[in-house]
Design a protein around this motif. Structure first.
Motif, mmCIF file in Angstrom:
data_model
loop_
_atom_site.group_PDB
_atom_site.id
_atom_site.type_symbol
_atom_site.label_atom_id
_atom_site.label_comp_id
_atom_site.label_asym_id
_atom_site.label_seq_id
_atom_site.Cartn_x
_atom_site.Cartn_y
_atom_site.Cartn_z
ATOM 1 N N GLU A 1 22.074 12.141 85.009
ATOM 2 C CA GLU A 1 22.459 10.809 84.563
ATOM 3 C C GLU A 1 22.865 10.900 83.096
ATOM 4 O O GLU A 1 22.258 11.648 82.320
ATOM 5 C CB GLU A 1 21.307 9.812 84.746
ATOM 6 C CG GLU A 1 20.911 9.591 86.196
ATOM 7 C CD GLU A 1 19.748 8.623 86.351
ATOM 8 O OE1 GLU A 1 19.340 8.018 85.327
ATOM 9 O OE2 GLU A 1 19.239 8.478 87.469
ATOM 10 N N THR B 1 18.848 11.962 81.765
ATOM 11 C CA THR B 1 17.855 12.192 82.807
ATOM 12 C C THR B 1 18.100 13.559 83.441
ATOM 13 O O THR B 1 19.214 13.887 83.840
ATOM 14 C CB THR B 1 17.907 11.100 83.876
ATOM 15 O OG1 THR B 1 17.626 9.837 83.263
ATOM 16 C CG2 THR B 1 16.882 11.361 84.975
ATOM 17 N N CYS C 1 11.713 15.987 74.973
ATOM 18 C CA CYS C 1 11.841 15.291 76.270
ATOM 19 C C CYS C 1 10.559 14.569 76.616
ATOM 20 O O CYS C 1 9.464 14.965 76.206
ATOM 21 C CB CYS C 1 12.148 16.292 77.382
ATOM 22 S SG CYS C 1 13.887 16.633 77.577
ATOM 23 N N LEU D 1 9.063 11.718 82.888
ATOM 24 C CA LEU D 1 9.032 10.407 83.535
ATOM 25 C C LEU D 1 8.232 10.416 84.826
ATOM 26 O O LEU D 1 7.536 9.451 85.141
ATOM 27 C CB LEU D 1 10.459 9.933 83.828
ATOM 28 C CG LEU D 1 11.395 9.766 82.640
ATOM 29 C CD1 LEU D 1 12.740 9.238 83.120
ATOM 30 C CD2 LEU D 1 10.795 8.828 81.597
ATOM 31 N N VAL E 1 11.025 14.827 86.761
ATOM 32 C CA VAL E 1 12.139 14.143 86.105
ATOM 33 C C VAL E 1 11.831 14.041 84.622
ATOM 34 O O VAL E 1 10.762 13.557 84.229
ATOM 35 C CB VAL E 1 12.367 12.736 86.697
ATOM 36 C CG1 VAL E 1 13.509 12.025 85.965
ATOM 37 C CG2 VAL E 1 12.669 12.824 88.186
ATOM 38 N N LYS F 1 13.419 13.000 80.588
ATOM 39 C CA LYS F 1 14.385 12.158 79.880
ATOM 40 C C LYS F 1 14.524 12.673 78.457
ATOM 41 O O LYS F 1 13.549 12.771 77.716
ATOM 42 C CB LYS F 1 13.914 10.703 79.866
ATOM 43 C CG LYS F 1 14.723 9.778 78.957
ATOM 44 C CD LYS F 1 16.149 9.601 79.421
ATOM 45 C CE LYS F 1 16.882 8.547 78.599
ATOM 46 N NZ LYS F 1 17.004 8.924 77.170
ATOM 47 N N LEU G 1 14.470 10.690 92.066
ATOM 48 C CA LEU G 1 15.078 10.088 90.883
ATOM 49 C C LEU G 1 14.999 8.567 90.928
ATOM 50 O O LEU G 1 14.765 7.912 89.904
ATOM 51 C CB LEU G 1 16.538 10.519 90.776
ATOM 52 C CG LEU G 1 16.813 11.923 90.247
ATOM 53 C CD1 LEU G 1 18.281 12.281 90.444
ATOM 54 C CD2 LEU G 1 16.428 12.032 88.779
ATOM 55 N N ALA H 1 11.696 7.457 89.745
ATOM 56 C CA ALA H 1 11.595 7.564 88.283
ATOM 57 C C ALA H 1 12.353 6.431 87.600
ATOM 58 O O ALA H 1 11.876 5.853 86.617
ATOM 59 C CB ALA H 1 12.125 8.922 87.824
ATOM 60 N N ASP H 2 13.530 6.100 88.122
ATOM 61 C CA ASP H 2 14.326 5.012 87.535
ATOM 62 C C ASP H 2 13.620 3.664 87.656
ATOM 63 O O ASP H 2 13.800 2.782 86.810
ATOM 64 C CB ASP H 2 15.702 4.949 88.200
ATOM 65 C CG ASP H 2 16.597 6.118 87.823
ATOM 66 O OD1 ASP H 2 16.323 6.762 86.790
ATOM 67 O OD2 ASP H 2 17.561 6.395 88.562
#
Length: 468
Positions: A100, A104, A130, A133, A143, A145, A256, A259-260
């Protein structure tokens, strides 16, 4: 030498495949589109996507054990900072793929497991801290970020269900830290299970050379899309035997998505049934054409499975029209459909096939967990305990049990820790009293009988202990 499966992790900087072919990248080169074109190069795809692949550096503090011998100051003069028993920083190296534009990253859980600090290095040499997440050791996915507000290049996630045996694939990484390496091969198999010690059992298999150092990197198709995250190899000596495994991209998508959403943990749909493999003898007895599918061995009361009409002895052979080869494939299919959706199950029973609609939701928290921390003067002092529900069973990965209360946490150095209590222990009875709620255990802990007789279920094995 006995063959074994190895999860792969080492310093690596992975390049991926291109989003689309850009002729301007290399006017004299094209990606091969047929056997006759294999003389051409994959270099344009590699160059296109290299910026979207990162090195992952995971640092953790570890303590080296000290022998009593080294406590002597005389030996300390010789060993200095290398003396066992001292804390030191340990770094593990792996790779990740930016998926992303906000930074991400998807990688393997074992790359960052236990890390106190995680950083990534981009292909252009820049480094960023980082934030983790979401991570899950069952699925070996994590994951990350990047802590930055800028936009980053990405690699698109493809449809791993569209992959077929015989499709070309590329694995790109840094095996044995020799430098960036690109290997090519084909997809050798689908729905492979019993690959790692984790609970996840649905892998893509490739004969593209994968070695230690490819961990967390990308397995890609000829459209430049991510179809898997390289995770494990089958090897006699730690090197590539042409048998590598990757977590499918469709599993990556749902991970993912969790996580989002900001989920604290990844949760799969609750079915309320247990499944087993179909053997040849079972297939013959049940009138099945082949020994494939997942046979229902038990159904929990009031569960989605029971409400949908599933019964022990029935065999699930497909989900949404896609055949399932074994129970792991069934659980994978249900997981990638996602929470809040419905699954169309093809069920065979008594020689007849039917379709069952199964709603996919989270495991219920019934009864409420009623979390309590026990203190005072008892063997339970220092325990955090919870009532057992399907949700707690899923989170703590307990056997399918309902009696007792479960240990969620054990305070380090507490009386309970010294006795040997562990996370996941189920306290069934104390001094002959059945422990049905956390409140009951708290009441028993407040008593002072002088003699404690405990019944504890640990991983399905009953342990009876007496303490004074």
């Amino acid at each position: 030498m006995t063959a074994h499966f190895t999860r792969i992790s080492a310093a690596a900087l992975f390049a991926g495949m291109a989003l689309t072919m850009q002729p301007a990248l290399a006017a004299d080169r094209v990606v091969p589109g047929s056997d006759a074109e294999l003389q051409y190069s994959y270099a344009p795809l590699v160059k296109q996507t290299a910026p979207a692949v990162v090195n992952v550096y995971a640092e953790r503090m570890v303590t080296r054990r000290m022998s009593p011998l080294f406590s002597d100051p005389f030996f300390g003069q010789f060993f200095g900072q290398q003396m066992p028993g001292r804390s030191e920083k340990q770094t593990s190296l792996g790779s990740g793929v930016i998926v992303e534009k906000n930074g991400t990253i998807i990688t393997n859980n074992h790359v960052i497991a236990g890390a106190d600090d995680v950083r990534v290095a981009l292909a252009d040499g820049r480094e960023f801290p980082c934030t983790v997440l979401l991570k899950d050791d069952r699925y070996d996915l994590a994951v990350l970020k990047i802590d930055s507000d800028e936009d980053f290049p990405t690699i698109p996630i493809g449809d791993s269900d569209a992959v077929e045996v015989g499709d070309l694939s590329l694995a790109i990484g840094n095996p044995f830290a020799v430098g960036q390496t690109v290997t090519s091969g084909i997809i050798s198999g689908l729905a492979r299970n019993s690959i790692t010690d984790g609970e996840f059992g649905f892998f893509l298999q490739t004969d593209a050379a994968i070695n230690p150092g490819n961990s967390g990197g990308a397995l890609l198709d000829m459209q430049g899309e991510l179809i898997g995250i390289n995770t494990a190899i089958f090897s006699k000596g730690g090197g590539s035997n042409g048998i590598g495994f990757a977590i499918p991209a469709n599993m990556v998508k749902v991970f993912l998505a969790a996580a989002d959403r900001g989920d604290e943990r990844f949760q799969r749909p609750y079915v309320g049934a247990t499944f087993g493999p179909v053997t040849s003898d079972m297939a013959e007895a049940l009138g099945l054409k082949a020994a494939r599918g997942a046979i229902i061995s038990a159904v929990r009361d009031a569960s989605p499975a029971e409400k949908a009409g599933l019964q022990p002895g029935s065999v699930i052979t497909a989900v949404n029209g896609v055949p399932v080869e074994h129970p792991d494939a069934l659980l994978y299919r249900l997981t990638v459909i996602g929470i809040g959706e419905k699954a169309d199950l093809t069920v065979e029973r008594d020689g007849k096939a039917s379709h069952v609609a199964l709603p996919l939701g989270l495991a219920p928290e019934d009864p409420p967990r009623d979390t309590r921390t026990i203190d005072g003067n008892s063997p339970f002092s220092g325990l955090t305990v919870e009532n057992i529900s399907p949700r707690v069973v899923e989170e703590l990965r307990l056997p399918d049990i309902s009696d007792g209360v479960v240990v969620a946490e054990v305070e380090a150095g507490s009386p309970a820790a010294r006795i040997g209590f562990s996370r996941g222990d189920v306290i069934v009875a104390v001094n002959g009293t059945e422990i049905d709620t956390t409140g009951t255990l708290e009441d028993q802990a407040a008593a002072s009988p002088g003699l404690w007789r405990l019944s504890i279920n640990r991983g399905g094995r009953m342990i009876n202990q007496i303490f004074r």
